[in-house]
Each structure stands twice: as C-alpha cells, then as structure tokens.
Design an enzyme around this catalytic site. Sequence first.
Site: not given
Ligand SMILES: *Cc1c(COP(=O)(O)O)cnc(C)c1O
Length: 396
Positions: A186
């Site tokens: 992210k």
């Molecule tokens: C990465 C992501 C999540 C989940 O996040 P994690 O920290 O990996 O559990 C949820 N929704 C979207 C759209 C994502 O890209």
Amino acid sequence: MPGFEWFGEEERREVGEVLETGVLFRYGFDTQRRGRWKAQALERALCERLGAPHCHVVCSGTAALQTALAACGIGAGDEVIVPPFTFVATIESVILAGAVPVFAEIDETLCLDPESVRERITERTRAVLVVHMCGAMARIDALQALCETRGLTLIEDTAQALGASFRGQALGTFGAMGCYSFDPVKTITAAEGGAVVTGDAALYHRAEQFADHGHDHLGGPDRGADGHPIMGTNFRISELHAAVGLAQLRKLDRILDTQRRHKAALKAAFAESGDLAFRHLPDPEGDSATFLTVLAPDLEAARELQRALAESGCGPAFLWYDNNWHYLRRWDHIRALRLPMRPALGLLSPPPDLERVETPRSDAVMQRAVSLPVALSWDAAELERRARAIRAILGV
Ligand SMILES: *Cc1c(COP(=O)(O)O)cnc(C)c1O
C-alpha cells in the site's frame, strides 16, 4: 508505488524507541513505556492528515473493514452493495459478518456506478461499501447523496487510496466510516496494519471496543478495571507496527508528490495515441497516482498492450479482467462460498447464489483496462526510458 521502497533510518528510529522500553502492547504499562505511545500517536497523526475527528488503528486493512461493518451494526442477512472490482478482503469481510454481498456495476472510474447501486437497492439493503480502487476516487459525491436519501450506511474501503481526495476532502471521510490498509504494497506500510476513521464518536467507541474484546478502555492503567459494554475480538496493532506506520505517514506527502510526477510523465507518453483512453477521474487533482490506467479499444488490444509493455521492460502491467485476485470473474472460491465452516448467509432461504452473479457492464470496462503501477524509485533516466518504450509500442 508503495512506501516499502522508502524504508530507512526514520522507521528504524521509531521501532528502536519501542524496543528500548520493551513495551510492545498498545495499552497500559504506563510507567515502563516512558511516554511512548506509538499506536495513539499514529491515530492522532492520521486524524490530522485526513481531517477526520476519530481514528482507531488495527492490525490490517481487512480487520479495519470487519471493524467498520461491526461498528455500523451490519450483520446476519443484511445486504451490502459492493463492486466486483476490488481486493477479495472487501467481499470476505461482508461474508464473514454474515451479510450478503450484492454486486453492482463499476463504470470507467473503475469504481461503483451510482446508477447501478440505485438499481440494486432492496428492502434488505443496509449499506454501500464503496472501494476507491487503484489510488483514486469513486463518484463519491453521488454515492454519498444516494445513501443519504435512501437511509443507507456508506462505508469506504480506502485501502488503496490513502492521501487521495475529492474536491479537497480526504477519501475515507465521506462515509460513516473509512477503512485504510498499511500492508506491504500500500501507499505507506506498517508491515501489517490498518485504520478506521469516522466523524461519529459513538461509532468510534464501538470500533475501538470491538477491535479489543469489547474493552471500554476506561480503566486507566489497570486493564482489569475496564468495562465490557460489548463483546468483540482481537484486531489490535502492536506498538512495533504502529511505530513503522508513524515514520511512513510522515513521508506520505513526499510519496504523493513523487508518484504524481512519475505518473504525469508516463501519461504524457500514452497521450499521443488516439486509440487509448484513460480511466475517468472525477477529480484528477485528488488522485494519489499509484497507478496509471489506460483503456484499450477491446480485450484483444488490451492483452496485446500488456504483453508489449512486459516485453519492453515496462511491466508488470495488470489486465484486471484476467486477474484472479481483484475481479469477480475469477473468484471461484468466493462464488462457491468455499469456507472451512458454514457461513451465516448459507442459512438464508433461499441462500444467495454468487455463482450466478453477472456484471456485464463491468466486464466491458475490465476487458479494456490495463494498469501500470507507478514506482517511487524511478530516476529521470528510467522515466525517459519508459516514456520512449511506450511511444515505440504505440508507434508514435
Ligand atoms: C489491501 C486491501 C485490503 C486489505 O488490506 P490488508 O491490510 O491487506 O488486510 C482491503 N481492500 C482493498 C481494496 C485492498 O487493496
């Protein structure tokens, strides 16, 4: 694209402060921790950066979604309108809440089409879970207005769009609750981590209680003195993870600046081809610029473009229609509700049949969409090399 590219001394220093005290738990140990409260500091910093009155940090973006759904009272049998283009976590969270995911179409924003959402509303609809995909915004003003008129809870999955905004307001602050992720790919990372934000004090308290076994956190240093107004689960973040997140959040604005410059250079190279269009951005100024998405004329042209980009060293480029993590078409395990246990929605009569769900208008967009991740590490020479390679592919 992500914060992991810029991991350095700042993160090490923050983590070092936690390791010095040995207090890795976010609550209590008031004397031993010597004034170091990393999870709380991260929450305050996020509130300030996003303009959100309340924030609670949790152990993942998925946990943030589950916390938001629980805090908003979404549970067994409730219908939640979701997009078919997201990460599987969005849909998993709805199903694990016992609620029913109802798929509406996306449009050329790559996010929910408000008109299609309207068509999917039934008397059982409780919430709309909008996902701001690939760094930029849905038509959030229209979705917010629709939810308000129809009395629905709006929840934002902003996992991929931290730092993006619509008309100057941070994405994640339009709905009842906004959810963020700090996983390793992210915009900023805490290794693992997530957050919920809200303007509603009652929702905030339900979220912080739910994410810590229902503790009301009013007992002061004595955790045993806390009351338990509700039950919940353990979605806590550790001080170590929060410390990394804190250092990363301080880099967010520099990350966004760099991404926007790099994306503009790539986009300029593509703009010279008449065959291609770009993803529609309701507010281009607010794009966090983690991806450049081009729309080819059709699936064949999109596959050809993806292949050419990979061959010229400009990959990986994502063709979401063929991707088995991000688009409903290839989610066989979710469509079959293949869980290790019986999900609550299996008790509904009739049970929802996800195998039969079709989203033809979304298919038509996904078949054309090719996304290039934007990296922080590119220097001027690398950007120029990529721009030249793109022009060569397009023959301009
Ligand atoms: C990465 C992501 C999540 C989940 O996040 P994690 O920290 O990996 O559990 C949820 N929704 C979207 C759209 C994502 O890209």
